[in-house]
Scaffold this active site. Structure first.
Site, PDB file in Angstrom:
ATOM      1  N   HIS A 188     -11.458  -2.180   6.905  1.00 16.61           N
ATOM      2  CA  HIS A 188     -10.018  -2.176   6.660  1.00 16.61           C
ATOM      3  C   HIS A 188      -9.254  -1.539   7.820  1.00 16.61           C
ATOM      4  CE1 HIS A 188      -6.659  -1.102   3.484  1.00 16.61           C
ATOM      5  NE2 HIS A 188      -6.168  -1.655   4.569  1.00 16.61           N
ATOM      6  N   HIS A 209      -0.941   4.322   8.612  1.00 16.92           N
ATOM      7  CA  HIS A 209      -2.021   3.415   8.206  1.00 16.92           C
ATOM      8  C   HIS A 209      -2.048   2.253   9.182  1.00 16.92           C
ATOM      9  CE1 HIS A 209      -4.825   1.004   6.081  1.00 16.92           C
ATOM     10  NE2 HIS A 209      -3.940   0.073   5.773  1.00 16.92           N
ATOM     11  N   HIS A 221      -4.794  -0.799  11.468  1.00 20.13           N
ATOM     12  CA  HIS A 221      -5.975  -1.661  11.402  1.00 20.13           C
ATOM     13  C   HIS A 221      -6.612  -1.821  12.780  1.00 20.13           C
ATOM     14  CE1 HIS A 221      -4.283  -3.904   7.592  1.00 20.13           C
ATOM     15  NE2 HIS A 221      -4.458  -2.596   7.399  1.00 20.13           N
ATOM     16  N   GLU A 246       0.808  -1.215   0.000  1.00 23.49           N
ATOM     17  CA  GLU A 246       0.000   0.000   0.000  1.00 23.49           C
ATOM     18  C   GLU A 246       0.847   1.274   0.000  1.00 23.49           C
ATOM     19  OE1 GLU A 246      -4.226  -0.838   1.884  1.00 23.49           O
ATOM     20  OE2 GLU A 246      -2.642  -1.225   3.353  1.00 23.49           O
TER      21      GLU A 246
END
Length: 238
Positions: free
Chosen positions: A170, A102, A104, A83
């Site tokens: 996500h 980023h 989760h 990503e």
């Protein structure tokens, strides 16, 4: 040539904080830091991958915005995250942003799937989080791996000029002018989601903080941010 020693350690510490706070409890998730107009430092997959909780400065590699090695040998034995476009699209579109997180977090994913938006349900409990929620936390509605430029552009369009965007099914992306702030924002959103789930599970109804109370919450300034970051480091970030 500058090897960005301090910056690599900062990004590695951020990864360990995310893991310690269960926002990235396994081996998925990444943090990046822009170092100049064409390059960023980002957590990469290394030859001895163990997950975010054990990230070291060696795992943080210098990469061009086009995905190429940022200097000789930077990707020898390492692989950029799938990503990476998520990071580079934000950095290209947002000149005010230097750091991208980023992660989760399960609370955030669960609250969003349950239809619970991130709202300013508390006040002085977490003042930066209250202001962040009051400004709105958008949602990117696709549960895809953001591994292509078109998908990354969709996500950054959903993010707009906000500091955090939820990624349905996500996780989240948090962006800021520096790494500590990007991490702390992610922690605030996770806290909001966790408390929303707890309130609803207890049979309660979510209510936004009254505007007059929100207006009374001061900007705590960079000093409190520095303290919060040092706390996170001592709590398990290194």
């Amino acid at each position: 040539m500058d090897n960005f020693t301090a910056e690599r350690k900062l990004v590695a510490d951020a990864c360990r904080v995310l893991a310690a706070r269960d926002l990235a409890p396994g081996f998925l998730g990444h943090v990046s830091l822009r170092v100049d107009g064409e390059r960023l430092l980002v957590r990469c997959r290394g030859p001895h991958e163990r997950g975010l909780a054990w990230t070291t400065a060696e795992d943080i590699r210098l990469i061009g915005l086009d995905g190429s090695p940022g200097a000789r040998g930077e990707l020898d034995g390492w692989t950029a995250p799938h990503e990476l476009p998520l990071h580079t699209a934000v950095l290209r579109r947002r000149p005010d942003v230097a750091a991208v997180v980023h992660a989760h977090p399960e609370n955030v994913v669960a609250a969003d799937l349950a239809g619970l938006a991130i709202r300013p349900i508390f006040g002085s409990f977490d003042i930066p989080g209250a202001h962040l929620a009051a400004g709105g936390v958008p949602v990117y509605p696709r549960g895809v791996l953001i591994r292509t430029a078109p998908l990354a552009r969709e996500m950054t369009a959903a993010l707009g000029d906000r500091p955090v965007v939820l990624l349905r099914g996500h996780g989240l992306t948090s962006v800021a002018a520096d790494v500590p702030r990007a991490v702390l924002q992610a922690l605030s959103v996770d806290r909001l989601a966790r408390l929303a789930l707890a309130v609803v599970s207890a049979g309660g109804v979510l209510r936004d903080l009254p505007p007059e109370d929100l207006a009374e919450l001061p900007d705590l300034g960079p000093g409190l941010t520095d303290i919060a970051w040092r706390h996170e480091l001592e709590a398990g970030g290194h």
